[in-house]
Scaffold this motif. Sequence first.
Motif, PDB file in Angstrom:
ATOM      1  N   LEU A   1      46.291  80.752 111.058  1.00 45.84           N
ATOM      2  CA  LEU A   1      46.663  79.817 109.995  1.00 45.84           C
ATOM      3  C   LEU A   1      46.971  78.432 110.561  1.00 45.84           C
ATOM      4  CD1 LEU A   1      47.252  79.974 106.861  1.00 45.84           C
ATOM      5  CD2 LEU A   1      49.672  80.025 107.504  1.00 45.84           C
ATOM      6  N   ASP A   2      46.591  77.406 109.809  1.00 46.54           N
ATOM      7  CA  ASP A   2      46.977  76.040 110.150  1.00 46.54           C
ATOM      8  C   ASP A   2      47.433  75.329 108.875  1.00 46.54           C
ATOM      9  OD1 ASP A   2      44.638  75.368 108.759  1.00 46.54           O
ATOM     10  OD2 ASP A   2      43.486  74.951 110.569  1.00 46.54           O
TER      11      ASP A   2
ATOM     12  N   GLU B   1      52.819  85.630 109.178  1.00 50.26           N
ATOM     13  CA  GLU B   1      52.646  87.074 109.319  1.00 50.26           C
ATOM     14  C   GLU B   1      53.797  87.827 108.654  1.00 50.26           C
ATOM     15  OE1 GLU B   1      51.665  90.349 112.831  1.00 50.26           O
ATOM     16  OE2 GLU B   1      52.010  88.248 113.340  1.00 50.26           O
TER      17      GLU B   1
ATOM     18  N   ALA C   1      46.977  85.272 109.049  1.00 47.81           N
ATOM     19  CA  ALA C   1      48.176  84.607 109.559  1.00 47.81           C
ATOM     20  C   ALA C   1      48.013  84.169 111.011  1.00 47.81           C
ATOM     21  CB  ALA C   1      49.375  85.536 109.426  1.00 47.81           C
TER      22      ALA C   1
ATOM     23  N   ARG D   1      52.524  80.496 112.327  1.00 45.56           N
ATOM     24  CA  ARG D   1      51.743  81.735 112.271  1.00 45.56           C
ATOM     25  C   ARG D   1      52.652  82.967 112.303  1.00 45.56           C
ATOM     26  NH1 ARG D   1      47.162  79.121 116.309  1.00 45.56           N
ATOM     27  NH2 ARG D   1      46.038  78.025 114.635  1.00 45.56           N
TER      28      ARG D   1
END
Length: 422
Positions: free
Chosen positions: A317-318, A307, A314, A303
């Motif tokens: 996020l995965d 970003e 972000a 993450r």
Amino acid sequence: MASEGRPSDSDKGSLAAINELFDEPVRPRGRNRGLISSSAIGLANRGRVLQVLFDLGPTSRAELARHVGVNRATISGIVQPLIDQGILVENDPLPSKESGGKPARPMWFAQDAAPICAVLLMHDSVQCCLVSLDGTITAEAKAAFPPDAASVGTLAETIYASIGQTLKHAHRPPLGIGVAAGGMIDTDNGSIVAVNLAPLLAGFPLGAELTRRFGLTTRVDHHPRALLVGDRWFGIGRGKRNFAVIYTGEVLGGALFLDGHLYRGPAGAGGELGHTFVQVDGGVCRCGRRGCWETIATLGWLRREAEIAGLPSAGALDSRQLVTLAEEGAAGAVDLLDRYARNVAIGIANLQQTMAPNFIVLHGDVVGGGPRLLDAIAVHVRELVPWRPGGDIELVMGDLEDRAALKGAAGLVLSELLHFTL
């Protein structure tokens, strides 16, 4: 079932009968062990037969005898008490073969046998269920820990309430409670050593408290080791002599099954793969050290890098979303996916060079990345590990969800009661 899941007086008699079936007689303290007792040999033989049954699936007595290398009468002497107690059940006969003979009746673990209460304890929540001896999950319950909890007592009450709610659904007195816990675990006494994301749990004697509270045998182990036990008895690792499990998410961990045995280390100290070093003077880990594998192969790293790359959402996020962005052509997503895959592969390569498990099961967040992420990790592993004859490495995806961990938590109890080798 009495309140909070504690067995009633009538239940205790039934539970004692089950335990008497499984337990070796207790030896007086201070007595030196000499030759192996006949009862211990009997328990070991029973465990061996049941291990073979688990690995083969529903199997007749004759087939079990063939695989174990004994006669059918010996097998009957081992399994008949388990059938009488409702642990095993023989199904309807199969159609006779042309050569004739007695029709085979496949034998398997009874779905209505006494269940095991399985618990998954993570830094922010507790999840419970009942697991039957054939791996069926029922009576699931999940609760989040209060974010403003000021003491371990608050977290403990959430754990107790979830387990009590689950045990109310047990149709028979449970065989015990198995716990898969995130963080460092002292398996000798069932206590939590440390959970970096939940410091209140540090030092909590979880196993002893659950036994005191519910009157049931309790076994506690590291979450990745429970994942491995779940794969060993109920999943993709069934029948294998050597394999490893890697879990990624907010944290990173692993476990090893070597030559037919789960590796724990003294008091469960082994398996902290997330804190093996992959970068000299690298980023600071939550454990306080620098360069841990966990600093470059978890969601936190992913993450932060998302970003920096300007990817959408972000902060949440995965792996699944990253693969979607890469397939949609989002700027920076393909590069980030490849770097993340390489970061995961670096730790796997170190593990492979050290222990050579060859068959590696991935669990957790990376499973959401599907075949594309798996293939990318495999490419980097092959680049990082020198090839050798017979050393082909197979990476497979396990569960994204926590089913294997819950089944593995039950397997911790099951392995001890049935004298399986772990």
